[in-house]
Motif scaffolding. Structure first.
Motif, PDB file in Angstrom:
ATOM      1  N   HIS A  40       0.834  -1.194   0.000  1.00 48.46           N
ATOM      2  CA  HIS A  40       0.000   0.000   0.000  1.00 48.46           C
ATOM      3  C   HIS A  40       0.876   1.254   0.000  1.00 48.46           C
ATOM      4  O   HIS A  40       1.823   1.358   0.781  1.00 48.46           O
ATOM      5  CB  HIS A  40      -0.923   0.016   1.210  1.00 48.46           C
ATOM      6  CG  HIS A  40      -1.986  -1.047   1.177  1.00 48.46           C
ATOM      7  ND1 HIS A  40      -3.260  -0.821   0.701  1.00 48.46           N
ATOM      8  CD2 HIS A  40      -1.949  -2.352   1.543  1.00 48.46           C
ATOM      9  CE1 HIS A  40      -3.969  -1.940   0.787  1.00 48.46           C
ATOM     10  NE2 HIS A  40      -3.199  -2.885   1.299  1.00 48.46           N
ATOM     11  N   GLU A  41       0.549   2.176  -0.889  1.00 53.23           N
ATOM     12  CA  GLU A  41       1.285   3.437  -0.987  1.00 53.23           C
ATOM     13  C   GLU A  41       0.299   4.585  -1.157  1.00 53.23           C
ATOM     14  O   GLU A  41      -0.755   4.431  -1.773  1.00 53.23           O
ATOM     15  CB  GLU A  41       2.246   3.425  -2.178  1.00 53.23           C
ATOM     16  CG  GLU A  41       3.357   2.403  -2.113  1.00 53.23           C
ATOM     17  CD  GLU A  41       4.536   2.858  -1.255  1.00 53.23           C
ATOM     18  OE1 GLU A  41       4.449   3.969  -0.675  1.00 53.23           O
ATOM     19  OE2 GLU A  41       5.532   2.110  -1.183  1.00 53.23           O
ATOM     20  N   GLU A  42       0.669   5.736  -0.617  1.00 58.28           N
ATOM     21  CA  GLU A  42      -0.125   6.956  -0.801  1.00 58.28           C
ATOM     22  C   GLU A  42       0.540   7.823  -1.861  1.00 58.28           C
ATOM     23  O   GLU A  42       1.753   8.057  -1.819  1.00 58.28           O
ATOM     24  CB  GLU A  42      -0.235   7.732   0.504  1.00 58.28           C
ATOM     25  CG  GLU A  42      -1.035   9.029   0.365  1.00 58.28           C
ATOM     26  CD  GLU A  42      -0.991   9.884   1.617  1.00 58.28           C
ATOM     27  OE1 GLU A  42      -2.026  10.481   1.966  1.00 58.28           O
ATOM     28  OE2 GLU A  42       0.097   9.964   2.250  1.00 58.28           O
ATOM     29  N   LEU A  43      -0.253   8.298  -2.814  1.00 54.65           N
ATOM     30  CA  LEU A  43       0.222   9.276  -3.787  1.00 54.65           C
ATOM     31  C   LEU A  43      -0.431  10.603  -3.431  1.00 54.65           C
ATOM     32  O   LEU A  43      -1.636  10.789  -3.619  1.00 54.65           O
ATOM     33  CB  LEU A  43      -0.157   8.866  -5.215  1.00 54.65           C
ATOM     34  CG  LEU A  43       0.381   7.527  -5.727  1.00 54.65           C
ATOM     35  CD1 LEU A  43      -0.045   7.301  -7.173  1.00 54.65           C
ATOM     36  CD2 LEU A  43       1.895   7.463  -5.600  1.00 54.65           C
ATOM     37  N   ALA A  44       0.363  11.504  -2.892  1.00 54.27           N
ATOM     38  CA  ALA A  44      -0.153  12.799  -2.444  1.00 54.27           C
ATOM     39  C   ALA A  44       0.450  13.915  -3.277  1.00 54.27           C
ATOM     40  O   ALA A  44       1.652  13.913  -3.563  1.00 54.27           O
ATOM     41  CB  ALA A  44       0.174  13.025  -0.969  1.00 54.27           C
ATOM     42  N   SER A  45      -0.393  14.866  -3.683  1.00 49.11           N
ATOM     43  CA  SER A  45       0.092  15.971  -4.505  1.00 49.11           C
ATOM     44  C   SER A  45      -0.907  17.122  -4.466  1.00 49.11           C
ATOM     45  O   SER A  45      -2.115  16.916  -4.329  1.00 49.11           O
ATOM     46  CB  SER A  45       0.287  15.516  -5.958  1.00 49.11           C
ATOM     47  OG  SER A  45       0.596  16.616  -6.800  1.00 49.11           O
ATOM     48  N   PHE A  46      -0.366  18.343  -4.606  1.00 43.92           N
ATOM     49  CA  PHE A  46      -1.233  19.511  -4.733  1.00 43.92           C
ATOM     50  C   PHE A  46      -1.975  19.501  -6.068  1.00 43.92           C
ATOM     51  O   PHE A  46      -2.969  20.201  -6.238  1.00 43.92           O
ATOM     52  CB  PHE A  46      -0.395  20.796  -4.630  1.00 43.92           C
ATOM     53  CG  PHE A  46       0.241  20.988  -3.278  1.00 43.92           C
ATOM     54  CD1 PHE A  46      -0.525  21.364  -2.181  1.00 43.92           C
ATOM     55  CD2 PHE A  46       1.604  20.785  -3.096  1.00 43.92           C
ATOM     56  CE1 PHE A  46       0.053  21.545  -0.926  1.00 43.92           C
ATOM     57  CE2 PHE A  46       2.191  20.950  -1.857  1.00 43.92           C
ATOM     58  CZ  PHE A  46       1.417  21.333  -0.764  1.00 43.92           C
ATOM     59  N   LYS A  47      -1.490  18.698  -7.020  1.00 49.10           N
ATOM     60  CA  LYS A  47      -2.104  18.645  -8.346  1.00 49.10           C
ATOM     61  C   LYS A  47      -3.287  17.673  -8.399  1.00 49.10           C
ATOM     62  O   LYS A  47      -4.010  17.632  -9.401  1.00 49.10           O
ATOM     63  CB  LYS A  47      -1.053  18.235  -9.389  1.00 49.10           C
ATOM     64  CG  LYS A  47       0.072  19.241  -9.539  1.00 49.10           C
ATOM     65  CD  LYS A  47       1.221  18.691 -10.356  1.00 49.10           C
ATOM     66  CE  LYS A  47       0.869  18.513 -11.809  1.00 49.10           C
ATOM     67  NZ  LYS A  47       2.052  18.083 -12.617  1.00 49.10           N
ATOM     68  N   ILE A  48      -3.472  16.891  -7.353  1.00 53.35           N
ATOM     69  CA  ILE A  48      -4.586  15.941  -7.320  1.00 53.35           C
ATOM     70  C   ILE A  48      -5.853  16.670  -6.855  1.00 53.35           C
ATOM     71  O   ILE A  48      -5.868  17.257  -5.769  1.00 53.35           O
ATOM     72  CB  ILE A  48      -4.279  14.757  -6.389  1.00 53.35           C
ATOM     73  CG1 ILE A  48      -3.091  13.949  -6.937  1.00 53.35           C
ATOM     74  CG2 ILE A  48      -5.502  13.861  -6.217  1.00 53.35           C
ATOM     75  CD1 ILE A  48      -2.632  12.831  -6.024  1.00 53.35           C
ATOM     76  N   PRO A  49      -6.927  16.640  -7.647  1.00 52.07           N
ATOM     77  CA  PRO A  49      -8.176  17.299  -7.235  1.00 52.07           C
ATOM     78  C   PRO A  49      -8.806  16.580  -6.034  1.00 52.07           C
ATOM     79  O   PRO A  49      -8.633  15.373  -5.845  1.00 52.07           O
ATOM     80  CB  PRO A  49      -9.070  17.167  -8.476  1.00 52.07           C
ATOM     81  CG  PRO A  49      -8.143  16.839  -9.611  1.00 52.07           C
ATOM     82  CD  PRO A  49      -7.014  16.071  -9.005  1.00 52.07           C
TER      83      PRO A  49
END
Length: 285
Positions: A40-49
């Motif tokens: 399990h991994e989290e993909l976090a970004s300011f570009k993700i709505p």
């Protein structure tokens, strides 16, 4: 091959031979290849709505059906993936081990059809898919299984009025990858995930507006020894072998999946088969 690499592989091969012939053989052939690791991994970004919060992506790779991996095992894998309730399913190449020699029937298609994902199923070619004159055969099977091929092109995944970009290049070893064509007319402000069978292509992708690259190909080395690590990986999987890699202070994040099946040798040792479960998170400014 330099002297250090030669010594590492020679010593590692010797230790592997001693270990496998001393009782580890059964474990490496009959037990560990069936011990699936769900990473399990989290993909976090300011570009993700925000509409993509908790959006779940599952990546699997390198099944190599036909080489000590059966369609029955593929059916079990499908059940495992479905139990995770993915929004998107991604396959990063190498469906069967030898397309030209494999006895094709409807079983693989049926199992692929049984995979469920709200926002689609996508894949890219691996070197084994292109090899052995299997290019069109594998594509037909994947088409019939409900998968969409990304071959130097991209699509936008949409929720409400928001989007992220999913891109895929042709196989690096036996295809004709073209990242410029792949991202032509893509919006660089959208969160962008690139599928590339070979992980070392990340050194090319870093120059483009790509946020995350998902790859396979390496099998994590298949056989890893304490203090030594992996003994061998194929071309274009020699720099990035497994796990998470952050390039240029976070400009690009690469995830290398260890794959499902085996090739060349039917062993896994300290290198369990793996699927990735990615959950998207919209970071707030």
């Amino acid at each position: 091959m330099n002297r250090r690499t030669f010594l590492k592989r020679s010593i590692g091969s010797l230790l592997a031979f001693i270990g496998l012939s001393g009782g580890t053989y059964y474990y490496a052939r009959e037990i560990e290849p069936f011990m699936l690791d769900i990473k399990h991994e989290e993909l976090a970004s300011f570009k993700i709505p925000t509409s993509f919060n908790n959006f779940k992506i599952i990546q699997f790779s390198d099944t190599h059906v036909g080489y000590h991996y059966s369609t029955g095992q593929l059916a079990e894998l499908v059940d495992t993936i479905n139990s995770q309730q993915p929004d998107l399913v991604l396959f990063t190449g190498d469906l069967v081990d030898e397309p030209q020699a494999y006895h094709w029937d409807d079983k693989i298609v049926q199992h692929l059809q049984n995979l469920r994902a709200k926002h689609g199923k996508y894949w890219v070619y691996g070197n084994h898919d292109h090899g052995g004159y299997g290019t069109e055969t594998v594509k037909k099977v994947m088409d019939n299984g409900g998968f969409t091929l990304l071959q130097n092109n991209h699509v936008n995944i949409q929720i409400d009025n928001n989007q992220i970009t999913l891109a895929g290049i042709d196989d690096v070893m036996l295809g004709s990858p073209d990242l410029q064509k792949t991202l032509e007319n893509a919006d660089p402000d959208l969160f962008t995930v690139l599928l590339s069978h070979e992980p070392d292509y990340a050194d090319n992708a870093i120059e483009s507006p790509v946020d995350v690259q998902l790859s396979g190909h390496s099998h994590g080395g298949q056989v890893r020894l304490p203090l030594i690590g992996h003994l061998y990986t194929p071309r274009y999987a020699e720099k990035y072998v497994e796990g998470k890699h952050t390039l240029q202070n976070g400009k690009l994040t690469l995830y290398v999946n260890r794959g499902i099946g085996t090739t060349r040798l039917p062993y896994r040792f300290l290198c369990k088969p793996q699927i990735h479960v990615f959950s998207l998170t919209a970071q707030q400014s």
